[in-house]
Design a protein around this motif. Structure first.
Motif, mmCIF file in Angstrom:
data_model
loop_
_atom_site.group_PDB
_atom_site.id
_atom_site.type_symbol
_atom_site.label_atom_id
_atom_site.label_comp_id
_atom_site.label_asym_id
_atom_site.label_seq_id
_atom_site.Cartn_x
_atom_site.Cartn_y
_atom_site.Cartn_z
ATOM 1 N N GLU A 50 21.146 20.200 33.370
ATOM 2 C CA GLU A 50 21.186 19.136 34.242
ATOM 3 C C GLU A 50 20.994 19.790 35.049
ATOM 4 O O GLU A 50 21.835 21.331 35.838
ATOM 5 N N THR A 51 19.565 19.550 35.921
ATOM 6 C CA THR A 51 19.407 20.562 37.148
ATOM 7 C C THR A 51 20.377 20.152 38.050
ATOM 8 O O THR A 51 19.959 21.222 39.189
ATOM 9 N N SER A 52 21.237 19.369 38.323
ATOM 10 C CA SER A 52 21.430 19.830 39.425
ATOM 11 C C SER A 52 23.277 20.438 39.049
ATOM 12 O O SER A 52 23.705 20.692 40.673
ATOM 13 N N THR A 53 23.550 20.788 38.567
ATOM 14 C CA THR A 53 24.429 21.850 38.094
ATOM 15 C C THR A 53 23.900 23.535 37.719
ATOM 16 O O THR A 53 24.742 23.984 37.261
ATOM 17 N N GLY A 54 22.982 23.212 36.700
ATOM 18 C CA GLY A 54 22.510 24.168 36.147
ATOM 19 C C GLY A 54 23.492 24.415 34.785
ATOM 20 O O GLY A 54 23.499 25.788 34.532
ATOM 21 N N THR A 55 23.246 23.290 34.411
ATOM 22 C CA THR A 55 23.993 23.440 33.010
ATOM 23 C C THR A 55 23.094 22.399 31.817
ATOM 24 O O THR A 55 21.995 22.104 32.006
ATOM 25 N N THR A 56 23.195 23.104 30.773
ATOM 26 C CA THR A 56 22.537 22.762 29.084
ATOM 27 C C THR A 56 23.501 22.375 28.478
ATOM 28 O O THR A 56 24.409 22.583 28.013
ATOM 29 N N TYR A 57 23.399 21.195 27.679
ATOM 30 C CA TYR A 57 23.899 20.124 27.166
ATOM 31 C C TYR A 57 24.315 19.857 25.272
ATOM 32 O O TYR A 57 21.990 20.612 25.633
ATOM 33 N N PRO A 58 24.013 20.469 24.375
ATOM 34 C CA PRO A 58 23.702 20.609 23.487
ATOM 35 C C PRO A 58 23.188 19.156 23.086
ATOM 36 O O PRO A 58 23.971 18.284 21.944
ATOM 37 N N PHE A 91 27.844 27.693 39.643
ATOM 38 C CA PHE A 91 29.388 27.032 40.126
ATOM 39 C C PHE A 91 29.500 26.507 38.638
ATOM 40 O O PHE A 91 31.109 26.307 38.096
ATOM 41 N N PRO A 92 28.190 26.315 37.551
ATOM 42 C CA PRO A 92 29.292 25.845 36.050
ATOM 43 C C PRO A 92 30.363 26.320 35.283
ATOM 44 O O PRO A 92 30.741 28.023 35.481
ATOM 45 N N ASP A 93 30.565 26.057 34.375
ATOM 46 C CA ASP A 93 31.864 26.662 33.034
ATOM 47 C C ASP A 93 30.704 27.575 32.266
ATOM 48 O O ASP A 93 28.779 27.757 32.171
ATOM 49 N N SER A 94 30.917 28.478 31.975
ATOM 50 C CA SER A 94 29.890 30.295 31.888
ATOM 51 C C SER A 94 29.186 30.191 30.847
ATOM 52 O O SER A 94 28.432 31.017 30.337
ATOM 53 N N THR A 95 29.868 29.472 29.272
ATOM 54 C CA THR A 95 29.638 28.685 28.749
ATOM 55 C C THR A 95 28.044 28.121 28.697
ATOM 56 O O THR A 95 27.298 27.658 27.164
ATOM 57 N N ILE A 96 27.922 26.991 29.170
ATOM 58 C CA ILE A 96 26.839 25.819 29.647
ATOM 59 C C ILE A 96 25.082 26.496 30.333
ATOM 60 O O ILE A 96 25.158 25.612 31.909
ATOM 61 N N TYR A 97 25.573 27.970 30.747
ATOM 62 C CA TYR A 97 24.405 27.942 32.009
ATOM 63 C C TYR A 97 22.838 27.712 31.732
ATOM 64 O O TYR A 97 22.438 28.146 30.370
ATOM 65 N N SER A 98 22.391 27.416 32.598
ATOM 66 C CA SER A 98 21.262 26.697 32.617
ATOM 67 C C SER A 98 20.769 28.290 32.274
ATOM 68 O O SER A 98 20.226 29.488 33.710
ATOM 69 N N ASN A 99 18.928 28.619 32.208
ATOM 70 C CA ASN A 99 18.704 29.482 31.797
ATOM 71 C C ASN A 99 17.420 29.122 32.531
ATOM 72 O O ASN A 99 15.808 30.375 33.018
#
Ligand SMILES: Cc1ncc(COP(=O)(O)O)c(C=O)c1O
Length: 406
Positions: free
Chosen positions: A148-156, A309-317
């Motif tokens: 999710e490019t808007s929040t800098g997160t990677t989902y499983p 911003f996001p939860d530290s377990t799902i940071y995007s690289n």
């Protein structure tokens, strides 16, 4: 004598550290420096287009067909959606940010009976609840934005693919900001439509949409009651006109084929080189490089006293979304960095626009060569705007992170 120095005078353009489009490798730029090729000429198909789409299978980690068409990420999402979804079909859309909302909008426009599975922006996805909802709804398709490019997160994506398979739903995955930067296993994860664009981690110019289509997705298209309402982007027509018989299409092998839409030759030439560079680097190395660059950038941001911003377990690289310091306007930071220090980053999007910044580490920019100057420019811009941090702390932390990793 002028009293102020304009650092920008020495730059002709800002360095792109936004989350796409990203900087291009020089051989990719050079590939476009040629006269027009004839898009329907067999030499273009055999020399450029076909080898590129075949090589892209390795990038997508799929045995299935990869289609490339003019457009952008949104074209890929819409082509995928309108090809498999008929009005009234139930679709479950995981919405965890601005690009989840985009998928919701596209599904509404194709007439889907759409249910959103909302996820708080920047938060983890509750897989048990999603599985429960999928079981309750029994949708024809489940959609997810991998990164999710808007929040800098990677989902499983692998886990969501399993859920989709368990309820016999198609799995539609947006990999616009992940393909060729994160590990994306199209076949292993059961992705039926892997939809992306050219201008991010693939390291090609903006202008191409890419879709990998699984055998299950082709079957869903064949079983439609009515044809898709688009001429240009009906993927079933692409298969009929474009894919050889030996790969499930209608074109006798070895015979010339008719392009479903005229394919931009310069962009395909650039994509051919971008794909070659990815495979020469090796997917595992490339993923690791993005991992290190993302990690080093985050270390640098933390050392400057900034919070992600996001939860530290799902940071995007590939995209880092960081909170701006209190009372500093992200738009002012972006402007200052661009105008004075020659580096362009992004603000957040939509409802987090006023308090977040986003930095891409994609393709060539996932390296010390780009990450260290970005941290340096960010520190200077923040200092200009009144936020004080220890000089060089961000760069030093990132530099240590890179050094320890190498
Ligand atoms: C995750 C995601 N999906 C879709 C899009 C839309 O892609 P495009 O701008 O190429 O149309 C973007 C663009 O940033 C994106 O990051």
């Amino acid at each position: 004598m002028p009293s102020t120095i304009s650092w920008l005078q020495v730059h002709t353009r800002p360095t792109l550290m936004i989350p796409g489009p990203t900087e291009l490798a020089f051989p990719v730029i050079q590939a476009m420096n040629q006269p027009p090729a004839i898009q329907y000429d067999r030499s273009f198909d055999e020399g450029v287009l076909e080898p590129t789409t075949l090589a892209l299978r390795d990038v997508f980690q799929t045995q299935s067909e990869v289609l490339i068409m003019p457009g952008s990420g949104r074209t890929a999402l819409e082509a995928g959606a309108l090809s498999v979804i008929e009005p009234g079909d139930r679709v479950l859309v995981v919405g965890a940010g601005a690009f989840g909302m985009l998928m919701r909008e596209i599904m509404n426009r194709v007439g889907a009976d759409m249910t959103e599975f909302p996820v708080e922006w920047g938060a983890r996805l509750d897989l048990d609840r999603l599985a429960h909802e999928a079981e309750r709804l029994r949708p024809k398709a489940i959609t997810l934005v991998h990164n999710e490019t808007s929040t800098g997160t990677t989902y499983p994506a692998a886990a969501v693919g399993k859920i989709a398979r368990s309820v016999d739903a198609l799995f539609l995955l947006d990999t616009v900001s992940s393909i060729a930067g994160l590990d994306v296993r199209t076949d292993e994860w059961g992705v039926d439509l892997n939809m992306t664009g050219s201008q991010k981690c693939l390291g090609a110019p903006l202008g191409m949409a890419l879709v990998a289509v699984s055998p299950r997705a082709w079957t869903a298209m064949e079983r439609r009651k009515h044809g898709a309402h688009s001429y240009a982007y009906d993927l079933l027509r692409w298969r009929e006109q474009w894919v050889p018989v030996s790969r499930g299409g209608k074109v006798p092998d070895g015979t010339p084929r008719r392009q479903p839409i005229s394919i931009p030759t310069h962009l395909t030439a650039a994509m051919q080189v971008a794909t070659r560079l990815i495979l020469e680097e090796g997917l595992a190395n490339r993923v690791r490089r993005h991992e290190l660059a993302g990690m080093a950038l985050r270390k640098g941001l933390a050392a400057m006293g900034l919070e992600m911003f996001p939860d530290s377990t799902i940071y995007s690289n590939t995209v880092s979304c960081v909170r701006a310091p209190k009372d500093i306007d992200p738009a002012a930071v972006v402007k200052r960095m661009r105008e004075v220090y020659g580096i362009l980053i992004g603000t957040g999007l939509d409802k987090i626009r006023t308090f977040t910044l986003r930095i891409g580490t994609m393709g060539v920019t996932a390296s010390p060569h780009f990450v260290l100057p970005t941290l340096s420019a960010l520190e200077l811009a923040l200092r200009d705007l009144g936020y004080k941090t220890e000089p060089g702390a961000g760069v030093a932390a990132a530099q240590i992170a890179f050094a320890n990793a190498m």
